[in-house]
Structures are given as C-alpha cells and as structure tokens.
Design a protein around this motif. Structure first.
Motif, PDB file in Angstrom:
ATOM      1  N   ALA A 158      14.225 -18.469  77.382  1.00 64.06           N
ATOM      2  CA  ALA A 158      14.434 -17.432  76.370  1.00 64.06           C
ATOM      3  C   ALA A 158      13.477 -16.261  76.579  1.00 64.06           C
ATOM      4  N   HIS A 159      12.263 -16.554  77.022  1.00 68.54           N
ATOM      5  CA  HIS A 159      11.263 -15.505  77.252  1.00 68.54           C
ATOM      6  C   HIS A 159      11.284 -14.979  78.678  1.00 68.54           C
ATOM      7  N   ASN A 160      12.130 -15.562  79.529  1.00 69.25           N
ATOM      8  CA  ASN A 160      12.166 -15.199  80.941  1.00 69.25           C
ATOM      9  C   ASN A 160      10.770 -15.326  81.549  1.00 69.25           C
ATOM     10  N   ALA A 161      10.098 -16.402  81.209  1.00 66.70           N
ATOM     11  CA  ALA A 161       8.724 -16.624  81.657  1.00 66.70           C
ATOM     12  C   ALA A 161       8.693 -17.085  83.108  1.00 66.70           C
ATOM     13  N   ALA A 162       7.661 -16.638  83.809  1.00 65.45           N
ATOM     14  CA  ALA A 162       7.436 -17.087  85.184  1.00 65.45           C
ATOM     15  C   ALA A 162       6.354 -18.158  85.239  1.00 65.45           C
ATOM     16  N   ALA A 163       5.546 -18.214  84.193  1.00 66.99           N
ATOM     17  CA  ALA A 163       4.457 -19.194  84.130  1.00 66.99           C
ATOM     18  C   ALA A 163       4.177 -19.512  82.666  1.00 66.99           C
ATOM     19  N   VAL A 164       3.462 -20.599  82.465  1.00 69.56           N
ATOM     20  CA  VAL A 164       3.155 -21.011  81.096  1.00 69.56           C
ATOM     21  C   VAL A 164       1.811 -21.723  81.084  1.00 69.56           C
ATOM     22  N   ILE A 165       1.080 -21.543  79.998  1.00 74.43           N
ATOM     23  CA  ILE A 165      -0.129 -22.319  79.742  1.00 74.43           C
ATOM     24  C   ILE A 165       0.150 -23.192  78.532  1.00 74.43           C
ATOM     25  N   LEU A 166       0.030 -24.491  78.709  1.00 74.14           N
ATOM     26  CA  LEU A 166       0.253 -25.445  77.629  1.00 74.14           C
ATOM     27  C   LEU A 166      -1.041 -25.608  76.840  1.00 74.14           C
ATOM     28  N   ALA A 167      -0.902 -25.968  75.582  1.00 73.42           N
ATOM     29  CA  ALA A 167      -2.099 -26.171  74.759  1.00 73.42           C
ATOM     30  C   ALA A 167      -1.779 -27.080  73.587  1.00 73.42           C
ATOM     31  N   HIS A 168      -2.751 -27.869  73.186  1.00 75.50           N
ATOM     32  CA  HIS A 168      -2.622 -28.619  71.935  1.00 75.50           C
ATOM     33  C   HIS A 168      -4.014 -28.932  71.419  1.00 75.50           C
ATOM     34  N   ASN A 169      -4.086 -29.258  70.159  1.00 76.95           N
ATOM     35  CA  ASN A 169      -5.367 -29.579  69.529  1.00 76.95           C
ATOM     36  C   ASN A 169      -5.506 -31.071  69.299  1.00 76.95           C
ATOM     37  N   HIS A 170      -6.732 -31.521  69.160  1.00 75.19           N
ATOM     38  CA  HIS A 170      -7.036 -32.885  68.745  1.00 75.19           C
ATOM     39  C   HIS A 170      -7.691 -32.808  67.362  1.00 75.19           C
ATOM     40  N   PRO A 171      -6.988 -33.187  66.300  1.00 70.98           N
ATOM     41  CA  PRO A 171      -7.556 -33.099  64.949  1.00 70.98           C
ATOM     42  C   PRO A 171      -8.847 -33.890  64.772  1.00 70.98           C
ATOM     43  N   SER A 172      -9.064 -34.879  65.610  1.00 76.57           N
ATOM     44  CA  SER A 172     -10.297 -35.663  65.528  1.00 76.57           C
ATOM     45  C   SER A 172     -11.524 -34.837  65.883  1.00 76.57           C
ATOM     46  N   GLY A 173     -11.284 -33.716  66.579  1.00 79.80           N
ATOM     47  CA  GLY A 173     -12.391 -32.874  67.024  1.00 79.80           C
ATOM     48  C   GLY A 173     -12.861 -33.172  68.432  1.00 79.80           C
ATOM     49  N   VAL A 174     -12.423 -34.301  68.980  1.00 73.81           N
ATOM     50  CA  VAL A 174     -12.806 -34.698  70.344  1.00 73.81           C
ATOM     51  C   VAL A 174     -11.760 -34.172  71.321  1.00 73.81           C
ATOM     52  N   ALA A 175     -12.142 -33.226  72.146  1.00 73.41           N
ATOM     53  CA  ALA A 175     -11.174 -32.547  73.009  1.00 73.41           C
ATOM     54  C   ALA A 175     -10.836 -33.301  74.289  1.00 73.41           C
TER      55      ALA A 175
END
Length: 219
Positions: A158-175
């Motif tokens: 949909a965005h015609n993206a050539a690359a992507v950076i994935l991300a998510h959080n850890h609610p526990s605070g431990v990355a």
C-alpha cells in the motif's frame, strides 16, 4: 499547600523555565498543562493521581479526552501530544536516509514507550531509505502481540515501500529480544523478500536503550 506557596525553584513552571523539561517529572509536566488542582490537591498531586489511575503517561495521553480533567485541560494535552508527534515526524522525515540504527531507535522508542501492552509497528521507507510512514499494526497483551505477515505485506504494498524497519515494545521494560522475536523477524524478512522489500532492522523498545537486532547480527 497550594503550588503558589511553594519555593520558586520547586514550582513546575519556574523549574521548567530555569532548568528545562528534563528536570520535571511526568506529574510536574502534567501540572503545567492542567493549570490548577482540586480541593485538597495541588496540580502536581492531581497529575500523580491521573498517572496512577491510567497506568502511566502513555495510557493517560491516549485517553486524555476522557480522563476527568475538564475540556480545557484535555485540549491542552491533546494539542501538546499532536505537536510532539508532528515534531518527531518532521525530524525523522527530514533525514536524508534512515540507515543509522541509533536514529531509528530514538524515534521508535518515542513512539512506542509507555504502552501497558505489546505493540508491533513498522516504519516504511522508500528506495533511498527515507521515511514514508509509521504505522502501529498489531496490539497485544502483556504476553505479546500476534503478528500476521500477510498484513505486513499488504501495508508495504500500500505504501510502495522498498524497505521497512520493524519495531515492538516490551511492556515489562526489559528490551532483550526473545526467541519468538528473532523467529518472527526472520519469518518477516523471508516473506517480505518475496516482494522485494528489505527488512533493515527490528528494534525492541523497553525502559533502557532500545535493542537493534541488526546490530546483534540477527538479520
């Protein structure tokens, strides 16, 4: 005691002007926007109560339209939140190319920190690694979010993206990335590779510095 009776260097507004925003706690920053407290509560006390009731700053701001502080204070918070988002978006979109893991990690932490549940997001980039868009795609519980590769593929197209950076959080605070984090990263890398979209990184956000799977050599 009313804030106006506090020592000058302890009043939130005076402290903000003299020492900058970093010197203020979340409750003190809220007090600046709220303006006044309630009977028996200073604005700072009210800020602490609101944060405790909501479960944190992110949760409070997400429901600032209905957090019991009145229409005027709610409007101030909503305006401040939108200004912050636009500032961050302008900063990251102004970069010639988002190839530095530290730069992307700072931006993604500002967008994902504070959630009491797990959020999976994508930063979509063009062929020169300039930012096209940021989207939160999946939300989960404290135990994790179900990530559907088909939906990630759909949004990339949909965005015609050539690359992507994935991300998510850890609610526990431990990355520290889990085994499941590494598994879904490789699965998305392989799936998106079929449509010529490169996964540049997967950033995990916690209380401390975000962790880059690319820097760990896991991509």
């Amino acid at each position: 005691m009313s804030i106006r009776h506090w020592p000058d260097d302890e009043r939130p507004r005076e402290k903000l002007l003299a020492r900058g925003g970093d010197a203020l706690s979340d409750a003190e920053l809220l007090a600046v926007f709220i303006g006044s407290g309630r009977r028996g509560q200073s604005a700072v006390d009210l800020g602490r109560t609101l944060l405790a009731d909501a479960g944190g700053l992110k949760a409070l701001l997400d429901r600032s339209r209905d957090c019991g502080i009145g229409a005027v204070a709610s409007c101030r918070l909503l305006a401040a939140l939108e200004l912050g988002r636009r500032y961050l978006d302008a900063e990251v979109k102004g970069l010639a190319g988002l190839t530095d893991p530290a730069a992307s990690a700072r931006y993604l932490k500002s967008r994902l920190c504070g959630y009491p549940y797990e959020v999976f997001a994508c930063l979509f980039l063009d062929s020169r690694h300039r930012v096209i868009a940021f989207e939160e795609l999946f939300r989960g519980s404290l135990d994790g979010a179900s990530v559907h590769p088909r939906e990630v593929v759909r949004r990339c197209l949909a965005h015609n993206a050539a690359a992507v950076i994935l991300a998510h959080n850890h609610p526990s605070g431990v990355a520290e990335p889990s085994h499941d984090d590494r598994t879904i990263t490789l699965r998305l890398r392989d799936t998106l590779g079929l449509i010529d979209v490169r996964v540049l990184d997967h950033i995990v956000v916690g209380d401390g510095p975000p962790i880059s799977l690319a820097e760990r050599g896991w991509l």
